[in-house]
Design a protein around this motif. Structure first.
Motif, mmCIF file in Angstrom:
data_model
loop_
_atom_site.group_PDB
_atom_site.id
_atom_site.type_symbol
_atom_site.label_atom_id
_atom_site.label_comp_id
_atom_site.label_asym_id
_atom_site.label_seq_id
_atom_site.Cartn_x
_atom_site.Cartn_y
_atom_site.Cartn_z
ATOM 1 N N ASP A 193 -3.598 1.292 32.540
ATOM 2 C CA ASP A 193 -4.149 0.786 31.290
ATOM 3 C C ASP A 193 -3.973 1.630 30.017
ATOM 4 O O ASP A 193 -3.724 0.945 28.848
ATOM 5 N N LEU A 194 -3.907 2.784 30.087
ATOM 6 C CA LEU A 194 -3.642 3.862 28.774
ATOM 7 C C LEU A 194 -2.318 3.573 28.304
ATOM 8 O O LEU A 194 -2.025 3.502 27.221
ATOM 9 N N ILE A 195 -1.485 3.527 29.098
ATOM 10 C CA ILE A 195 0.003 3.223 28.954
ATOM 11 C C ILE A 195 0.306 1.987 28.249
ATOM 12 O O ILE A 195 0.940 2.178 27.101
ATOM 13 N N GLY A 222 3.025 1.154 25.883
ATOM 14 C CA GLY A 222 4.018 1.357 26.633
ATOM 15 C C GLY A 222 4.317 0.466 27.750
ATOM 16 O O GLY A 222 3.401 -0.551 27.839
ATOM 17 N N GLU A 223 4.949 0.543 28.607
ATOM 18 C CA GLU A 223 5.490 -0.434 29.942
ATOM 19 C C GLU A 223 5.801 0.144 30.944
ATOM 20 O O GLU A 223 6.749 1.236 31.189
ATOM 21 N N VAL A 224 5.159 0.299 32.119
ATOM 22 C CA VAL A 224 5.407 0.783 33.402
ATOM 23 C C VAL A 224 6.598 0.008 33.825
ATOM 24 O O VAL A 224 6.610 -1.376 33.885
ATOM 25 N N VAL A 225 7.618 0.716 34.291
ATOM 26 C CA VAL A 225 8.690 0.300 34.858
ATOM 27 C C VAL A 225 9.102 0.456 36.237
ATOM 28 O O VAL A 225 9.823 -0.321 36.950
ATOM 29 N N TYR A 261 7.165 5.610 36.203
ATOM 30 C CA TYR A 261 8.063 5.661 35.002
ATOM 31 C C TYR A 261 7.460 4.658 33.902
ATOM 32 O O TYR A 261 7.179 3.522 34.384
ATOM 33 N N ALA A 262 7.395 5.154 32.714
ATOM 34 C CA ALA A 262 6.892 4.135 31.896
ATOM 35 C C ALA A 262 7.665 4.538 30.665
ATOM 36 O O ALA A 262 8.404 5.558 30.444
ATOM 37 N N ILE A 263 7.978 3.459 29.990
ATOM 38 C CA ILE A 263 8.994 3.432 28.536
ATOM 39 C C ILE A 263 7.991 3.131 27.460
ATOM 40 O O ILE A 263 7.130 2.147 27.577
ATOM 41 N N TRP A 264 8.506 3.420 26.083
ATOM 42 C CA TRP A 264 8.066 3.032 24.891
ATOM 43 C C TRP A 264 9.189 2.397 24.302
ATOM 44 O O TRP A 264 10.163 3.033 24.007
ATOM 45 N N LYS A 307 3.677 7.762 20.238
ATOM 46 C CA LYS A 307 2.991 6.821 21.102
ATOM 47 C C LYS A 307 2.901 7.554 22.588
ATOM 48 O O LYS A 307 1.781 7.356 23.227
ATOM 49 N N CYS A 308 3.934 8.004 23.074
ATOM 50 C CA CYS A 308 4.090 8.708 24.666
ATOM 51 C C CYS A 308 3.084 9.862 24.651
ATOM 52 O O CYS A 308 2.333 10.017 25.443
ATOM 53 N N THR A 309 3.243 10.638 23.405
ATOM 54 C CA THR A 309 2.571 11.971 23.513
ATOM 55 C C THR A 309 1.073 11.665 23.558
ATOM 56 O O THR A 309 0.331 12.513 24.132
ATOM 57 N N LEU A 310 0.636 10.632 22.665
ATOM 58 C CA LEU A 310 -0.852 10.389 22.503
ATOM 59 C C LEU A 310 -1.457 9.814 23.853
ATOM 60 O O LEU A 310 -2.419 10.260 24.205
#
Length: 116
Positions: A27-29, A34-37, A45-48, A102-105
């Motif tokens: 939910d936070l990602i 972000g997107e969980v891949v 693993y998630a990407i932005w 975004k990833c860091t936050l």
């Protein structure tokens, strides 16, 4: 670690715990764009991604509550996060700094939410 934890709980209790834990993280990602891949055991693993129209996110470390509220507001009747509210532009762009922010936050929010 994960193996020791999984061996000390009944299977159903452990499954419930892991599902709740991953739900918070996912939910936070999504909330932070972000997107969980991929899932890999006890990790994910998630990407932005960003597109040419993306700008500075304007998200601050104090916006976790706001992110949580918007996540709850964007759930559909079945309780799932609505994909249309989280769809990202997949065009490659030179805005890598936006994605790092975004990833860091998101990582900070996960740490604060999950106490790890």
């Amino acid at each position: 670690g994960f193996t020791a934890l999984s061996q000390n709980y009944p299977v159903e209790d452990f499954k419930t715990f892991i599902n709740q834990y991953f739900t918070k993280i996912i939910d936070l990602i999504i909330c932070f764009g972000g997107e969980v891949v991929k899932f890999a055991g006890d990790a994910l693993y998630a990407i932005w991604t960003s597109g040419p129209n993306d700008t500075h996110s304007g998200i601050s470390g104090n916006d976790i509550d706001s992110c949580e509220r918007s996540k709850n507001e964007s759930r559909n009747d079945s309780g799932d996060i609505c994909s249309e509210t989280t769809q990202m532009n997949n065009d490659s762009s030179p805005f890598h700094g936006i994605n790092i922010e975004k990833c860091t936050l998101c990582a900070i929010a996960i740490n604060a939410t999950c106490n790890n």
